[in-house]
Design a protein around this motif. Structure first.
Motif, PDB file in Angstrom:
ATOM      1  N   LEU A 268       1.224  -1.196  -0.281  1.00 15.47           N
ATOM      2  CA  LEU A 268      -0.317   0.089   0.069  1.00 15.47           C
ATOM      3  C   LEU A 268       0.654   1.195   0.038  1.00 15.47           C
ATOM      4  O   LEU A 268       0.584   2.410  -0.991  1.00 15.47           O
ATOM      5  CB  LEU A 268      -0.774   0.099   1.448  1.00 15.47           C
ATOM      6  CG  LEU A 268      -2.239  -0.814   0.795  1.00 15.47           C
ATOM      7  CD1 LEU A 268      -2.653  -1.583   2.606  1.00 15.47           C
ATOM      8  CD2 LEU A 268      -2.872  -0.716  -0.219  1.00 15.47           C
TER       9      LEU A 268
ATOM     10  N   CYS B 225      -8.951  -2.483   2.410  1.00 20.83           N
ATOM     11  CA  CYS B 225      -7.708  -3.557   2.513  1.00 20.83           C
ATOM     12  C   CYS B 225      -8.366  -4.323   3.785  1.00 20.83           C
ATOM     13  O   CYS B 225      -8.399  -4.220   4.814  1.00 20.83           O
ATOM     14  CB  CYS B 225      -6.822  -3.336   2.737  1.00 20.83           C
ATOM     15  SG  CYS B 225      -5.323  -4.782   2.535  1.00 20.83           S
TER      16      CYS B 225
ATOM     17  N   ILE C  76      -6.960  -6.751  -0.787  1.00 26.90           N
ATOM     18  CA  ILE C  76      -7.352  -5.395  -1.726  1.00 26.90           C
ATOM     19  C   ILE C  76      -8.881  -5.086  -2.611  1.00 26.90           C
ATOM     20  O   ILE C  76      -8.812  -5.895  -3.374  1.00 26.90           O
ATOM     21  CB  ILE C  76      -5.879  -4.076  -1.925  1.00 26.90           C
ATOM     22  CG1 ILE C  76      -5.234  -4.452  -2.144  1.00 26.90           C
ATOM     23  CG2 ILE C  76      -6.576  -3.055  -2.657  1.00 26.90           C
ATOM     24  CD1 ILE C  76      -3.473  -3.784  -1.991  1.00 26.90           C
TER      25      ILE C  76
END
Lengths: 446, 446
Positions: A153, A303, A326
């Motif tokens: 991320l 997520c 995700i």
């Protein structure tokens, strides 16, 4: 982004939007592989029986059948609605061919027949990582999966985010410690906290007989505990007061403490212990994760996942795992709509080779091939037109360079942003490094 | 490869097989982008009406409906069975946002409810390139699309292949020149030549009244013409004899001559003019392509397509195009089963970091992160076990290097193939270049 789609809930990106999605998918793949996760794909369909085993989700399922099917001949099939259930089936089916512990990533479309609304799609892409063991899986896996996903991320152009972590053992152990017997009912009620508020949760707990008013109060107080460090441990002890801590609570506290401490060390500032996190699905048994995109809280969790001891089993052999997923489409949609990001051009080509006459097409392809050997993406004009028109063709696509071959065979390349035109050799010329591939950039304001 | 799948016609690859498929997909993407083709994806579902417009394929369609659908509320949907029909719909829907001529590639799953058999799948991946114009598209596109696809196929580990090319105008023009009026019926019959043989084709043509015995004979003689150069041009003239060549025949001959000449120049040895190629689908209007994998003729065409003047239209605006489509799953299946190729290891990781004790996990991750910054894929052990067991863990996955950190903090790395163990610095060590990523190699014989 204001385009209407011809089927509600089914988004299709324009080429320049797809480049943003590809950047996201390529980045995720790179981080996952860097940490040793292997790619698999599962088929898009499962038997309806497989899907229904996992709970009350029948309303969301898209059934699939051959138009000319003879009744009863084929298994009843449906499109998968996530990648966890298919992965569990894949692991059981291929257990004899897989090496455990098995790290896999899986990036595929999933389908849900839900009512389309803001941020909800009927078809969307998920990107999952899971770590699965044969019989047992060290707790350290829960830490690893969180670290890898936080790094993935961090590599995306999405801004700040926070992993919110809890542990089912902690919650359930706490409820036991205060004398609750139907701990599942309490977990389910707490799961609705964000949606319906503390008062309604308390009412539900008491009226259903799952908890006394005092127990409901304490469950809500537990859910209110948040900490970016391990200070939640004494906070839980304080809340428990004189009561004896159930050993499940001790185990949960120790696990959550390790997750929070390690994540703080390896991906600083990315984790909050949030004791309200429950995750609706029943199969989680320990660590549970959600992720909030700061400033975009309305998106919900981008997520989520957690630890499951028994999602997959084959006879007496069980495959415990931990995974995170995700929702890529929702994220890309937000990047495009509100993040102010877009691709620096609409096509892969860095160079457009113009044509002086149609007869030059072969020579122009020779120039293009020479450039291509150095990893430069090149488009050649399909027909000779006025140079102004050919330059506009490149400009509309955001292609930065136009290549001209003069009548005498001399080559020139024009940077159409600056207007600079210089002589160039197809055997050695390279574009500026930042022009080689489309990049993700701040969009021009509309 | 001898694994049985739990749903007939739906193949799922093991991680090491998936690496071969990924190599194929990555290679195709790279070549397509190198030539300026942009990625798009279309949704997996179309309305049944859209799909049925394109001919008699209803038997192959998988219908899709929500389990809880209220009758008549939703559009009747089905999974797409190729990527051409969805692309045509996408072009029309987004015409105002696209720049023409538009080069796109599209790599997605498609579904067909056909009876599963050798080399036929109910779910499989296609990789398509198309070049589409607005109103008009220069004929040169037919050449470009063939060259790009031939280069893509050359980049794959599939051995020798041959593009077989024909032109619908040539065939139809020839039939007209010999007095046939229902040219479509003749094309359709010739399309069955490989399947049913010359005699049956001739019978069908004569009995249906589409051709006289003499016309049928000449149509079959035309279909027998093959040439790896442009010598088919005088061969067709000779066959026509005294008859006046229809202007459609002249146009078709000129186009096919250009395709064959240019492909011979740009991708030598990859093209044969084969005047038997018809392609069953009705929408082709000029160049038609098939591709045979030499030595694997039983696979059928691994890559097919052609020119279509009017697949997509929006009112009076039409979008002519030319495209080619690879059946990736069938190709990967053949590479794995008979091509003797496999991935050099089962996982992305080049290095496995062993643990001396569970407490070293953080330090081991620090080593791994240092390696990862140099693009090395690394897996860290989940728990301390005997080193022999940890080495076997790496060996089973084909991971070439195991990393040890001694009690005194010194680092050593062992190449477990040779047994060589040397001291190493996490800040600078790199593996041999050929070990960095999994490669496609000749499989060990079983």
């Amino acid at each position: 982004m204001a385009r209407t789609t011809s089927l509600s809930g089914f988004t299709e990106w324009l080429p320049e939007e797809r480049l943003v999605e590809l950047h996201v998918l390529d980045t995720l793949r790179e981080v996952f592989e860097r940490h040793g996760f292997a790619s698999i794909e599962s088929r898009a369909v499962e038997t309806i029986d497989t899907l229904l085993q996992k709970g009350e989700i029948d309303k969301e399922i898209y059934a699939v059948s051959r138009l000319q099917e003879e009744a009863g001949r084929d298994a009843r099939l449906a499109l998968h609605f996530d990648l966890t259930v298919p992965f569990a089936r894949y692991v059981v089916e291929n257990a004899g061919h897989l090496d455990f512990p098995f790290r896999r990533y899986q990036i595929q479309k999933v389908w849900r027949g839900e009512r389309p609304q803001d941020g909800r799609y009927r078809e969307f892409t998920q990107a999952d990582i899971d770590l699965v063991g044969d019989g047992a899986l060290p707790f350290r896996s829960d830490v690893e999966i969180g670290v890898v996903m936080a790094k993935a991320l961090e590599a995306l152009p999405i801004g700040d985010f926070m992993l919110r972590v809890n542990n089912r053992k902690l919650s359930e152990g706490f409820y036991r410690s205060i004398g609750v017997t139907d701990t599942t009912a309490v977990l389910r009620a707490i799961d609705k906290l964000e949606k319906i508020g503390a008062e309604k949760v308390s009412e539900e707990l008491v009226s259903s007989g799952a908890a006394t008013p005092e127990q409901a109060q304490q469950a809500l107080q537990l859910a209110a505990i948040r900490a970016t460090d391990t200070s939640f441990v004494p906070a839980v002890s304080a809340l428990l007061g004189e009561k004896q801590a159930d050993e499940l609570l001790e185990a949960g506290l120790a696990e959550l403490e390790e997750v929070v401490a390690e994540l703080n060390k390896r991906v600083p500032g990315r984790v909050t212990a949030d004791l309200s996190i429950a995750r609706g699905l029943d199969y989680y048994t320990g660590t549970v994760y959600e992720t909030v995109l700061l400033g975009h809280e309305s998106l919900g969790s981008i997520c989520s996942g957690g630890r499951y001891e028994s999602l997959a089993s084959k006879g007496r052999r069980s495959f415990p795992g931990v995974g995170l997923s995700i929702g890529v489409t929702r994220l890309v949609s937000r990047i495009l709509a509100e993040g102010g990001l877009s691709a620096s051009r609409k096509v892969p080509a860095a160079v457009f080779v113009a044509l002086r006459s149609d007869a030059d097409w072969g020579a122009a392809q020779d120039v293009a091939d020479a450039l291509r050997t150095r990893g430069i993406n090149v488009e050649v004009a399909l027909q000779a037109e006025k140079f102004g028109k050919q330059i506009r063709h490149a400009d509309r696509r955001g292609i930065p360079y136009v290549w001209f071959t003069e009548g005498d065979g001399a080559h020139e390349v024009k940077d159409i942003r600056s207007g600079d035109q210089t002589s160039a050799d197809p055997q050695s010329w390279v574009p500026a490094a930042q022009d080689l591939l489309p990049r993700i950039v701040e969009s021009a304001t509309d």
